[in-house]
Design a protein around this motif. Structure first.
Motif, PDB file in Angstrom:
ATOM      1  N   GLY A 134      59.102   5.718  32.301  1.00 15.50           N
ATOM      2  CA  GLY A 134      58.422   5.337  33.526  1.00 15.50           C
ATOM      3  C   GLY A 134      59.189   5.826  34.739  1.00 15.50           C
ATOM      4  N   GLY A 135      58.923   5.212  35.872  1.00 12.60           N
ATOM      5  CA  GLY A 135      59.647   5.560  37.085  1.00 12.60           C
ATOM      6  C   GLY A 135      58.895   6.477  38.030  1.00 12.60           C
ATOM      7  N   PHE A 136      57.678   6.859  37.681  1.00  9.30           N
ATOM      8  CA  PHE A 136      56.899   7.692  38.597  1.00  9.30           C
ATOM      9  C   PHE A 136      56.405   6.819  39.741  1.00  9.30           C
ATOM     10  N   ASP A 137      56.731   7.225  40.957  1.00  9.31           N
ATOM     11  CA  ASP A 137      56.382   6.444  42.149  1.00  9.31           C
ATOM     12  C   ASP A 137      55.011   6.877  42.651  1.00  9.31           C
ATOM     13  N   CYS A 138      53.996   6.118  42.276  1.00  9.04           N
ATOM     14  CA  CYS A 138      52.627   6.491  42.654  1.00  9.04           C
ATOM     15  C   CYS A 138      52.410   6.425  44.159  1.00  9.04           C
ATOM     16  N   SER A 139      53.140   5.542  44.846  1.00  7.20           N
ATOM     17  CA  SER A 139      52.966   5.425  46.290  1.00  7.20           C
ATOM     18  C   SER A 139      53.435   6.681  47.020  1.00  7.20           C
ATOM     19  N   ARG A 140      54.387   7.448  46.415  1.00  8.64           N
ATOM     20  CA  ARG A 140      54.886   8.689  47.002  1.00  8.64           C
ATOM     21  C   ARG A 140      54.174   9.920  46.442  1.00  8.64           C
ATOM     22  N   PHE A 166      49.038  16.654  47.080  1.00  4.49           N
ATOM     23  CA  PHE A 166      48.748  17.432  45.875  1.00  4.49           C
ATOM     24  C   PHE A 166      49.958  18.259  45.460  1.00  4.49           C
ATOM     25  N   GLY A 167      51.156  17.816  45.898  1.00 11.27           N
ATOM     26  CA  GLY A 167      52.364  18.527  45.520  1.00 11.27           C
ATOM     27  C   GLY A 167      52.597  18.562  44.024  1.00 11.27           C
ATOM     28  N   GLN A 168      52.041  17.564  43.313  1.00 10.96           N
ATOM     29  CA  GLN A 168      52.205  17.521  41.864  1.00 10.96           C
ATOM     30  C   GLN A 168      51.360  18.576  41.153  1.00 10.96           C
ATOM     31  N   LEU A 169      50.574  19.348  41.908  1.00 11.27           N
ATOM     32  CA  LEU A 169      49.795  20.431  41.304  1.00 11.27           C
ATOM     33  C   LEU A 169      50.581  21.731  41.195  1.00 11.27           C
ATOM     34  N   ILE A 170      51.836  21.758  41.662  1.00  8.43           N
ATOM     35  CA  ILE A 170      52.646  22.972  41.521  1.00  8.43           C
ATOM     36  C   ILE A 170      52.752  23.409  40.054  1.00  8.43           C
ATOM     37  N   LEU A 204      45.097  15.929  40.304  1.00  9.58           N
ATOM     38  CA  LEU A 204      44.155  15.874  41.416  1.00  9.58           C
ATOM     39  C   LEU A 204      43.655  14.443  41.616  1.00  9.58           C
ATOM     40  N   VAL A 205      43.288  13.797  40.534  1.00 11.19           N
ATOM     41  CA  VAL A 205      42.781  12.423  40.607  1.00 11.19           C
ATOM     42  C   VAL A 205      43.882  11.466  41.065  1.00 11.19           C
ATOM     43  N   LEU A 206      45.088  11.601  40.467  1.00 13.80           N
ATOM     44  CA  LEU A 206      46.187  10.708  40.834  1.00 13.80           C
ATOM     45  C   LEU A 206      46.592  10.891  42.293  1.00 13.80           C
ATOM     46  N   GLY A 207      46.671  12.134  42.728  1.00 14.22           N
ATOM     47  CA  GLY A 207      47.050  12.392  44.107  1.00 14.22           C
ATOM     48  C   GLY A 207      46.017  11.887  45.090  1.00 14.22           C
ATOM     49  N   LEU A 208      44.741  12.085  44.797  1.00 15.98           N
ATOM     50  CA  LEU A 208      43.684  11.626  45.692  1.00 15.98           C
ATOM     51  C   LEU A 208      43.681  10.103  45.794  1.00 15.98           C
ATOM     52  N   ARG A 209      43.886   9.436  44.665  1.00 20.15           N
ATOM     53  CA  ARG A 209      43.936   7.976  44.689  1.00 20.15           C
ATOM     54  C   ARG A 209      45.081   7.483  45.565  1.00 20.15           C
ATOM     55  N   ALA A 210      46.266   8.089  45.415  1.00 24.14           N
ATOM     56  CA  ALA A 210      47.419   7.677  46.210  1.00 24.14           C
ATOM     57  C   ALA A 210      47.191   7.933  47.695  1.00 24.14           C
ATOM     58  N   MET A 211      46.547   9.041  48.023  1.00 26.42           N
ATOM     59  CA  MET A 211      46.278   9.336  49.429  1.00 26.42           C
ATOM     60  C   MET A 211      45.270   8.359  50.022  1.00 26.42           C
ATOM     61  N   MET A 212      44.261   8.000  49.256  1.00 25.90           N
ATOM     62  CA  MET A 212      43.263   7.066  49.763  1.00 25.90           C
ATOM     63  C   MET A 212      43.856   5.671  49.957  1.00 25.90           C
ATOM     64  N   GLU A 213      44.891   5.363  49.181  1.00 32.90           N
ATOM     65  CA  GLU A 213      45.521   4.046  49.297  1.00 32.90           C
ATOM     66  C   GLU A 213      46.612   4.025  50.359  1.00 32.90           C
ATOM     67  N   SER A 256      53.850  16.955  53.340  1.00 30.94           N
ATOM     68  CA  SER A 256      53.268  17.572  52.146  1.00 30.94           C
ATOM     69  C   SER A 256      51.789  17.898  52.320  1.00 30.94           C
ATOM     70  N   ALA A 257      51.271  17.742  53.532  1.00 29.96           N
ATOM     71  CA  ALA A 257      49.841  17.956  53.760  1.00 29.96           C
ATOM     72  C   ALA A 257      49.352  19.353  53.364  1.00 29.96           C
ATOM     73  N   PRO A 258      50.174  20.424  53.504  1.00 31.40           N
ATOM     74  CA  PRO A 258      49.691  21.745  53.065  1.00 31.40           C
ATOM     75  C   PRO A 258      49.331  21.797  51.593  1.00 31.40           C
ATOM     76  N   SER A 259      49.871  20.883  50.790  1.00 26.52           N
ATOM     77  CA  SER A 259      49.539  20.877  49.359  1.00 26.52           C
ATOM     78  C   SER A 259      48.069  20.586  49.115  1.00 26.52           C
ATOM     79  N   LEU A 260      47.372  20.046  50.130  1.00 25.77           N
ATOM     80  CA  LEU A 260      45.935  19.807  49.984  1.00 25.77           C
ATOM     81  C   LEU A 260      45.176  21.120  49.790  1.00 25.77           C
TER      82      LEU A 260
END
Length: 404
Positions: free
Chosen positions: A175-181, A185-189, A236-245, A252-256
């Motif tokens: 575990g340890g993945f920080d969903c709030s951070r 879409f940086g995780q799409l690298i 994509l789904v995880l990142g969008l959920r975190a951004m909406m929350e 990191s906005a350019p990652s969009l």
């Protein structure tokens, strides 16, 4: 215009600086698009040194100017790409000895390390372009080079998968993945890296005359393309959920916009695979199918680009991190969408619109749409020059903030 690669960043270095080298390599590709689509190369899928010299010698003045500019652009940005790649490798080796690197390996940001294999995969493409454009007689031995290219891309792919293995193994086991951070879409690298390997592996499928090489190319590229799509869909789904929350992370906005180059790379890979199926395995295919495919890909890219632009403007990202005083290596992620759209529009015009007869080659409508690609290319060159001045001046030494 060349970046000052004597800058030493120490603990403030970020693997995202590999995107600076990636962008320079991408601009090399944009100039090769001029030669690919404008220089006649009968009997071959790509132009070679002899085709280019013949077109320059016998062509009109506009053709000669275009070839000269393309030659200079390819050489200039290839040199910049190599310089920035070597600088990044040197900085990464130093960074690996710091506490900041250990912290990165135990955080969400560990996936930033995928920017290294992503860029090296681009380096293989750049090397091939340089060979085609500047090396006489290369095509006579190209069938011997295709297996080497497959090995090179597979090696880069294994490297990328090894980094992903460490990340996913750690996250899913402990575990340890920080969903709030994860509010970008940086995780799409990783998906971008896998797709870049996939498009490189697909190249022999489109160009080789040997069925076995085309078959191996098709199978290997399919694995990395599918893997890229899976990772992209999940992140994509995880990142969008975190951004909406939590709202998007301003730095990191350019990652969009990262989905834009991913779509270009996968779209080109699929075009290469379709060519292999048609040339070697008697599959049906035609201009209409290619036009339809490119239209859908381009429409998706424009939709994501407009969506990302809304967020970037809300943050005044360009005024802060491009022309303003704030620095973030993540700003180099803006270069990839410009390159990707310029390349995709070139394919859309030359293989799509011209292919189905909607526009005439080198007609007025052709140049009107092509101007969009050239404008995107010009803006992207300005962006690269601007960011290099900001990040690689001596005054920035040791004072560059991490992206996330």
């Amino acid at each position: 215009m060349f970046p000052n690669t004597k800058v030493r960043m120490g603990e403030s270095y970020s693997p995202l600086y590999f995107l600076a080298a990636l962008g320079a390599g991408g601009l090399t590709v944009t100039f090769f698009m001029w030669l690919l689509h404008w220089v006649p190369h009968p009997g071959r899928p790509v132009p070679i040194f002899g085709d280019i010299v013949a077109a320059f010698t016998l062509g009109s003045l506009p053709m000669q100017v275009a070839i000269a500019v393309a030659w200079l652009g390819i050489a200039f940005f290839a040199i910049m790409h190599v310089r920035l790649l070597l600088w990044n490798i040197s900085e990464l080796l130093r960074f690996r000895t710091t506490a900041a690197y250990a912290a990165l390996r135990n955080s969400n940001d560990e996936t930033q390390l995928l920017a290294a294999p992503l860029t090296v995969a681009m380096s293989v493409n750049v090397a091939f372009i340089l060979g085609l454009v500047f090396v006489p007689g290369l095509w006579s031995v190209v069938e011997y080079l295709f297996p080497l290219a497959l090995v090179a891309f597979l090696a880069v792919g294994v490297w990328a998968l090894a980094i992903m293995r460490d990340f996913w193994g750690r996250i899913l086991a402990t575990g340890g993945f920080d969903c709030s951070r994860n509010n970008s879409f940086g995780q799409l690298i990783p998906a971008f890296a896998l797709s870049m390997v996939g498009v490189g592996l697909a190249a022999p499928a489109a160009m080789s005359t040997q069925a076995w090489i085309a078959g191996v190319s098709y199978i290997a590229s399919s694995f990395f393309i599918v893997a890229a799509l899976i990772v992209a869909a999940v992140k994509l789904v995880l990142g969008l959920r975190a951004m909406m929350e939590n709202g998007a992370n301003p730095q990191s906005a350019p990652s969009l916009w990262i989905i834009v180059p991913i779509m270009t790379v996968i779209g080109i890979a699929l075009m290469r695979q379709d060519h292999a199926l048609h040339a070697h395995f008697a599959a049906e295919g035609g201009a209409a199918e290619l036009f339809s495919q490119q239209t859908w890909w381009l429409a998706l890219q424009v939709a994501f680009a407009l969506w990302g632009l809304v967020v970037l403007r809300r943050f005044n990202y360009f005024g802060r991190f491009v022309t303003g005083g704030e620095r973030s290596p993540g700003a180099y992620a803006l270069v990839c969408p410009g390159v990707a759209l310029a390349v995709m529009v070139q394919f859309f015009v030359n293989k799509g619109l011209v292919g189905v007869g909607l526009v005439d080659k080198f007609g007025i409508a052709f140049w009107v749409v092509t101007f969009v690609a050239l404008a995107l290319q010009a803006v992207t060159i300005w962006l690269v020059v601007t960011l290099n001045r900001k990040h690689f001046a001596r005054a920035t030494e040791g004072r560059v903030a991490a992206a996330e």
